[in-house]
Write a protein that holds these residues in place. Structure first.
Motif, PDB file in Angstrom:
ATOM      1  N   GLU A 274       1.271  -1.081   0.160  1.00 21.69           N
ATOM      2  CA  GLU A 274      -0.062   0.598  -0.090  1.00 21.69           C
ATOM      3  C   GLU A 274       0.660   0.934  -0.411  1.00 21.69           C
ATOM      4  O   GLU A 274       1.478   1.190   0.343  1.00 21.69           O
ATOM      5  CB  GLU A 274      -1.164   0.209   1.110  1.00 21.69           C
ATOM      6  CG  GLU A 274      -1.531   1.168   1.769  1.00 21.69           C
ATOM      7  CD  GLU A 274      -2.515   1.853   0.596  1.00 21.69           C
ATOM      8  OE1 GLU A 274      -2.686   2.261  -0.454  1.00 21.69           O
ATOM      9  OE2 GLU A 274      -4.004   0.105   0.467  1.00 21.69           O
ATOM     10  N   ASP A 275       0.494   2.383  -0.935  1.00 24.42           N
ATOM     11  CA  ASP A 275       1.479   3.550  -0.781  1.00 24.42           C
ATOM     12  C   ASP A 275       1.057   4.633   0.051  1.00 24.42           C
ATOM     13  O   ASP A 275       1.280   5.926   0.082  1.00 24.42           O
ATOM     14  CB  ASP A 275       1.535   3.880  -2.592  1.00 24.42           C
ATOM     15  CG  ASP A 275       0.179   4.128  -2.737  1.00 24.42           C
ATOM     16  OD1 ASP A 275      -1.013   3.508  -2.728  1.00 24.42           O
ATOM     17  OD2 ASP A 275       0.396   4.938  -4.311  1.00 24.42           O
ATOM     18  N   ASP A 276      -0.299   4.679   0.744  1.00 25.62           N
ATOM     19  CA  ASP A 276      -1.299   5.571   0.640  1.00 25.62           C
ATOM     20  C   ASP A 276      -0.816   5.160   2.829  1.00 25.62           C
ATOM     21  O   ASP A 276      -1.517   4.607   3.801  1.00 25.62           O
ATOM     22  CB  ASP A 276      -2.740   4.897   1.274  1.00 25.62           C
ATOM     23  CG  ASP A 276      -3.465   6.726   1.517  1.00 25.62           C
ATOM     24  OD1 ASP A 276      -3.659   6.970   3.395  1.00 25.62           O
ATOM     25  OD2 ASP A 276      -4.498   6.871   1.596  1.00 25.62           O
ATOM     26  N   ALA A 277      -0.094   6.285   3.502  1.00 24.85           N
ATOM     27  CA  ALA A 277       0.583   6.420   4.377  1.00 24.85           C
ATOM     28  C   ALA A 277      -0.694   6.124   5.466  1.00 24.85           C
ATOM     29  O   ALA A 277      -0.362   6.190   6.700  1.00 24.85           O
ATOM     30  CB  ALA A 277       1.272   8.041   4.761  1.00 24.85           C
TER      31      ALA A 277
ATOM     32  N   THR B 123       9.555  -4.072  -4.704  1.00 26.38           N
ATOM     33  CA  THR B 123      10.103  -4.315  -2.827  1.00 26.38           C
ATOM     34  C   THR B 123       8.996  -5.564  -2.479  1.00 26.38           C
ATOM     35  O   THR B 123       9.924  -6.225  -1.942  1.00 26.38           O
ATOM     36  CB  THR B 123       9.790  -2.967  -2.207  1.00 26.38           C
ATOM     37  OG1 THR B 123      10.054  -1.649  -2.171  1.00 26.38           O
ATOM     38  CG2 THR B 123      10.714  -3.998  -0.700  1.00 26.38           C
ATOM     39  N   ALA B 124       7.929  -5.375  -3.194  1.00 28.26           N
ATOM     40  CA  ALA B 124       7.146  -6.464  -2.527  1.00 28.26           C
ATOM     41  C   ALA B 124       7.566  -8.009  -3.265  1.00 28.26           C
ATOM     42  O   ALA B 124       7.490  -8.926  -3.035  1.00 28.26           O
ATOM     43  CB  ALA B 124       5.392  -6.770  -2.875  1.00 28.26           C
TER      44      ALA B 124
ATOM     45  N   ASP C  49       4.818   2.203  -9.802  1.00 22.58           N
ATOM     46  CA  ASP C  49       5.347   2.013 -10.475  1.00 22.58           C
ATOM     47  C   ASP C  49       4.603   0.333 -10.690  1.00 22.58           C
ATOM     48  O   ASP C  49       5.471  -0.648 -11.160  1.00 22.58           O
ATOM     49  CB  ASP C  49       6.612   0.909  -9.326  1.00 22.58           C
ATOM     50  CG  ASP C  49       6.829   0.045  -8.695  1.00 22.58           C
ATOM     51  OD1 ASP C  49       5.468  -0.261  -7.720  1.00 22.58           O
ATOM     52  OD2 ASP C  49       7.400  -0.674  -7.737  1.00 22.58           O
ATOM     53  N   GLY C  50       3.514   0.037 -10.444  1.00 16.82           N
ATOM     54  CA  GLY C  50       3.075  -1.498 -11.105  1.00 16.82           C
ATOM     55  C   GLY C  50       1.766  -0.791 -10.630  1.00 16.82           C
ATOM     56  O   GLY C  50       0.918  -0.223  -9.899  1.00 16.82           O
TER      57      GLY C  50
END
Length: 153
Positions: A9-12, A37-38, A58-59
């Motif tokens: 997830e990218d939402d802090a 990174t996953a 990134d994807g």
């Protein structure tokens, strides 16, 4: 039984809320914010559950899901995404996900879905083992170090 979850997830703000809820329930959470990174974590660690966002810088999580299933992973997967139209739900489930939960979602329902899937098992077992810059791919019997690659057996 101890369960470790991979959260892509990218939402802090969402990460903070999910971490709080999952930790309170006794889950260990490994957070990654990029597809790259996953992939690295999935090559070297075992998880009881994957929580994947669909749209990332990134994807997308659908590719992560599909790749895992192609490699034989049976780890349960839940998509957590704002993309809630029928086409995306079908695409996500057809890629191999076990569940698809549109954002925003009720925290109690989310935790109930996590409990249901972690009860089933099917932990991810990596096909590659890594130590530093040395990687052994157990499915192809290839040993890689830097740019070199040797096939064993």
């Amino acid at each position: 039984m101890e369960h470790t979850i991979l959260l892509l997830e990218d939402d802090a703000d969402l990460i903070d809320g999910l971490m709080y809820s999952l930790n309170r329930e006794g889950y260990i959470v490994d957070v990654v914010q990029t597809v790259k990174t996953a992939y690295v974590r999935l090559e070297t660690r075992s998880y009881s559950l994957l929580l994947l966002d669909v749209t990332l810088p990134d994807g997308n999580g659908v590719d992560v899901c599909r790749r895992g299933r192609e490699q034989g992973s049976r780890t349960p997967i839940i998509f957590l995404t704002a993309m809630d139209d029928e086409v995306n739900v079908i695409r996500g489930l057809d890629s191999g996900a076990d569940d698809y939960l549109p954002k925003p979602f009720d925290n109690r329902e989310f935790i109930a879905r996590v409990r249901a899937l972690t009860r089933r098992g099917g932990e991810y077992t990596p096909t590659a083992l890594a130590a530093g810059n040395v990687i052994l791919d157990c499915s192809t019997f290839e040993l890689k170090c830097g740019g070199a690659c040797i096939r064993l057996g």
